[in-house]
Design a protein around this motif. Structure first.
Motif, PDB file in Angstrom:
ATOM      1  N   VAL A 247      18.616 -59.567   5.796  1.00 53.62           N
ATOM      2  CA  VAL A 247      17.826 -60.376   4.970  1.00 53.62           C
ATOM      3  C   VAL A 247      16.672 -59.587   4.544  1.00 53.62           C
ATOM      4  O   VAL A 247      16.537 -58.379   5.053  1.00 53.62           O
ATOM      5  CB  VAL A 247      17.468 -61.744   5.505  1.00 53.62           C
ATOM      6  CG1 VAL A 247      18.600 -62.730   5.973  1.00 53.62           C
ATOM      7  CG2 VAL A 247      16.771 -61.203   7.042  1.00 53.62           C
ATOM      8  N   LEU A 248      15.628 -60.222   3.784  1.00 51.67           N
ATOM      9  CA  LEU A 248      14.336 -59.488   3.550  1.00 51.67           C
ATOM     10  C   LEU A 248      13.553 -59.339   4.536  1.00 51.67           C
ATOM     11  O   LEU A 248      13.564 -60.012   5.689  1.00 51.67           O
ATOM     12  CB  LEU A 248      13.607 -60.321   2.390  1.00 51.67           C
ATOM     13  CG  LEU A 248      12.429 -59.868   1.879  1.00 51.67           C
ATOM     14  CD1 LEU A 248      12.741 -58.701   0.828  1.00 51.67           C
ATOM     15  CD2 LEU A 248      11.780 -61.040   1.071  1.00 51.67           C
ATOM     16  N   TYR A 249      13.131 -58.187   4.669  1.00 51.18           N
ATOM     17  CA  TYR A 249      12.382 -57.600   5.740  1.00 51.18           C
ATOM     18  C   TYR A 249      13.002 -57.282   7.043  1.00 51.18           C
ATOM     19  O   TYR A 249      12.495 -56.760   8.148  1.00 51.18           O
ATOM     20  CB  TYR A 249      11.181 -58.442   6.270  1.00 51.18           C
ATOM     21  CG  TYR A 249      10.091 -59.068   4.930  1.00 51.18           C
ATOM     22  CD1 TYR A 249       9.476 -57.846   4.536  1.00 51.18           C
ATOM     23  CD2 TYR A 249       9.933 -60.232   4.734  1.00 51.18           C
ATOM     24  CE1 TYR A 249       8.689 -58.211   3.297  1.00 51.18           C
ATOM     25  CE2 TYR A 249       9.070 -60.605   3.407  1.00 51.18           C
ATOM     26  CZ  TYR A 249       8.317 -59.442   2.908  1.00 51.18           C
ATOM     27  OH  TYR A 249       7.752 -59.945   1.880  1.00 51.18           O
ATOM     28  N   GLY A 250      14.377 -57.307   7.007  1.00 48.92           N
ATOM     29  CA  GLY A 250      15.106 -57.070   8.195  1.00 48.92           C
ATOM     30  C   GLY A 250      16.180 -57.636   8.644  1.00 48.92           C
ATOM     31  O   GLY A 250      17.095 -58.021   7.448  1.00 48.92           O
ATOM     32  N   GLU A 251      16.743 -58.139   9.685  1.00 49.11           N
ATOM     33  CA  GLU A 251      17.733 -58.695   9.992  1.00 49.11           C
ATOM     34  C   GLU A 251      17.790 -60.027  10.688  1.00 49.11           C
ATOM     35  O   GLU A 251      16.761 -60.143  11.502  1.00 49.11           O
ATOM     36  CB  GLU A 251      18.645 -57.657  11.029  1.00 49.11           C
ATOM     37  CG  GLU A 251      20.144 -57.986  11.246  1.00 49.11           C
ATOM     38  CD  GLU A 251      20.941 -57.090  12.207  1.00 49.11           C
ATOM     39  OE1 GLU A 251      22.012 -57.116  12.544  1.00 49.11           O
ATOM     40  OE2 GLU A 251      20.081 -56.227  12.918  1.00 49.11           O
ATOM     41  N   LYS A 252      18.443 -60.994  10.347  1.00 50.38           N
ATOM     42  CA  LYS A 252      18.568 -62.317  10.851  1.00 50.38           C
ATOM     43  C   LYS A 252      19.688 -62.344  11.860  1.00 50.38           C
ATOM     44  O   LYS A 252      20.720 -62.089  11.884  1.00 50.38           O
ATOM     45  CB  LYS A 252      18.584 -63.303   9.949  1.00 50.38           C
ATOM     46  CG  LYS A 252      18.633 -64.863  10.262  1.00 50.38           C
ATOM     47  CD  LYS A 252      18.849 -65.647   9.083  1.00 50.38           C
ATOM     48  CE  LYS A 252      19.185 -67.158   9.611  1.00 50.38           C
ATOM     49  NZ  LYS A 252      18.144 -67.782  10.026  1.00 50.38           N
ATOM     50  N   LEU A 253      19.143 -63.115  13.171  1.00 50.56           N
ATOM     51  CA  LEU A 253      20.239 -63.423  14.161  1.00 50.56           C
ATOM     52  C   LEU A 253      20.393 -64.956  14.411  1.00 50.56           C
ATOM     53  O   LEU A 253      19.181 -65.544  14.609  1.00 50.56           O
ATOM     54  CB  LEU A 253      19.787 -62.653  15.449  1.00 50.56           C
ATOM     55  CG  LEU A 253      20.962 -62.313  16.378  1.00 50.56           C
ATOM     56  CD1 LEU A 253      22.200 -61.294  15.814  1.00 50.56           C
ATOM     57  CD2 LEU A 253      20.316 -61.691  17.981  1.00 50.56           C
TER      58      LEU A 253
END
Length: 534
Positions: A247-253
């Motif tokens: 996702v925006l700004y990095g990774e979603k978990l």
């Protein structure tokens, strides 16, 4: 002189003569119970002390055997002698008094006992993350507790998962807030709450830890991945399903906590009314037909499915479930887990299940036309089929099946009961108070002849984490597919149009009516009912 000795012996015999019968009375038994208890205690003490002597640093290795034999005969006296000798030796080395050295050694012994107890208690309460094969996160990383450099990150990961379990969370979401921080949120009783905020570097390390134990590729941050892991604390085990996405700004978990208690639920625990309970009981006692449970994501469909299976006699009926994933263990039932990567799908598994002489088939979710057709055909050929489907109401469940391509004739012949449900939060028993109703609300209750004296509202306290709610209960609407409705489904081409216009509205009205009963009973609040049903 000899005469004096004879006289004294005679006097002593006369003095002790009255005591002899009393002593003999104690020994009338074939054994003395007090002596026997002391003897048994002494034997066990000697055996325990042999173990202590064997591992004691005070005894040289070449003297272990002799020390064990002496300890069996003398008990604690040998250990006491060795302890005093060691204390005297340390007194000569340190030039301290004997009492000072003795007190210091006693203090060290007490500290060792306390640390051993605290360590055992910590081991029982500590959470350990395990992958699907049972390996711990330490084994996956290849570090020992003393040498691993990232111990702080792994401890933070375990603490975060443990906090989610302690707070009864159903989901744990880790989202990037901006370039420098991440947000950890918990879904408790269906509502998201912010648990903590972490800096980006630390949270990326936590995400990598979860991905590693879930069998996911930690180097891939953009492509969506799926995995799973387990957490063990003492004798209890919890299972988790993990999904990641870039996702925006990095990774979603996203971490889903699988409901391990679902296997013990019954229909009485779910929250259906007595009339609804009786209708469902009547449907699951039939030898064939389909019971369809519908609702949006997180509405408790799987839990209701398990509750129905728990009300079925699995000793006399062959029960086979097809799930993705298996959320709880059902004794005396054959449970099959879907694995699309291994080409194990719902449709292919259902075909094989039909060759295993099933009486009851449970389908975790109907997702496509093939699965729907196989399940409905099985319901017509002498099998009881329980299944779930994602939709809003009973009417939209019929529309969804018809839109998937299921023929109206097949649908009318196989379907017996449709259950639509939602989950509403229960008011906290520690802080709820009578609701302050408006004049229009009072007028509405009075007009319908409803007693509003037991309507409560949420306040919030320490027990419910200031939310006013603790736990959830189901509200449901049932559609019994009788002969008249079967004929209408099979023949009427205008049924879909009528269901599209009226069905959803009637379904929501039925759910609102059941929810209002829970409000009047003081189980939930008007605000919660409005949030869930609208």
């Amino acid at each position: 002189m000899l005469d004096c000795i004879a006289v004294s012996r005679c006097l002593l015999a006369r003095v002790l003569a009255p005591e002899i019968p009393s002593v003999l009375s104690l020994t009338d038994l074939p054994f003395n119970p007090i002596r026997l208890i002391l003897l048994i205690g002494w034997v066990y003490l000697c055996v325990y002390l042999v173990q202590r002597v064997h591992f004691s640093p005070l005894v040289p290795k070449n003297c272990k055997t002799a020390a064990n034999v002496v300890t069996l005969l003398t008990g604690p006296f040998l250990l006491l002698t060795l302890f005093l000798l060691d204390t005297a030796r340390k007194t000569q080395q340190t030039r301290e008094s004997f009492c000072e050295v003795l007190l210091r050694q006693a203090g060290k012994a007490l500290m060792a006992i306390r640390s051993r107890r605290s360590k055992s208690e910590e081991d029982d309460s500590a959470l350990r993350l395990l992958d699907s094969s049972g390996r711990s996160i330490d084994e996956i990383y290849g570090h020992s507790d003393a040498k691993r450099a990232d111990a702080q990150v792994l401890n933070l990961t375990e603490t975060t998962i443990a906090d989610a379990l302690d707070r009864r969370a159903s989901d744990l979401l880790i989202d990037p807030k901006n370039e420098s921080s991440y947000t950890v949120r918990l879904r408790i009783d269906g509502v998201l709450r912010v648990a903590k905020e972490l800096d980006a570097d630390t949270c990326r390390a936590v995400i990598n830890s979860v991905k590693a134990v879930s069998g996911m590729d930690i180097s891939e941050r953009r492509r969506p991945q799926d995995g799973g892991f387990m957490a063990k604390r003492g004798t209890s085990t919890a299972s988790f399903r993990v999904a990641s996405a870039g996702v925006l700004y990095g990774e979603k978990l996203s971490i889903r906590v699988l409901n391990k208690d679902a296997g013990s639920f019954t229909l009485a625990d779910v929250g259906f009314s007595k009339k609804q309970h009786a209708s469902i009981q009547n449907a699951i006692q039939k030898p064939s037909g389909m019971i369809l449970v519908c609702g949006p994501t997180g509405s408790g469909k799987t839990t209701s499915l398990y509750a129905m299976l728990n009300d079925i006699d699995r000793f006399t009926r062959n029960v086979i479930t097809v799930e993705d994933p298996i959320e709880a263990v059902l004794p005396e039932a054959s449970q099959i887990e879907i694995n699309p990567k291994a080409d194990i799908t719902f449709a292919k598994t259902l075909r094989s299940v039909l060759r295993q002489d099933p009486d009851v088939i449970s389908v975790g979710e109907i997702r496509d036309e093939e699965t729907a057709e196989i399940a409905l055909r099985a319901a017509q050929t002498g099998h009881l089929v329980l299944a779930t489907i994602h939709c809003d109401s009973n009417a939209t469940a019929l529309i969804r099946l018809l839109d998937l391509g299921v023929s109206p004739l097949l649908l009318s012949a196989g379907l017996n009961l449709v259950v639509s449900q939602r989950l509403v939060r229960c008011l906290c028993k520690h802080c709820k108070k009578p609701a302050e109703l408006s004049d229009s609300q009072i007028h509405g209750f009075t007009k319908k002849g409803i007693d509003h004296s037991h309507v409560f509202e949420a306040i919030g306290c320490k027990h419910c984490e200031k939310t006013g709610y603790f736990g959830r209960i189901a509200i449901g609407e049932l559609m019994v597919v009788d002969d008249a409705l079967k004929a209408e489904i099979a023949k009427s081409e205008t049924l879909i149009a009528r269901l599209r216009t009226e069905g959803s509205r009637k379904g929501i009205s039925g759910l609102r009516k059941e929810g209002l009963k829970k409000v009047v009973a003081g189980v939930t609040s008007l605000e919660e009912l409005k949030r869930v049903v609208g």
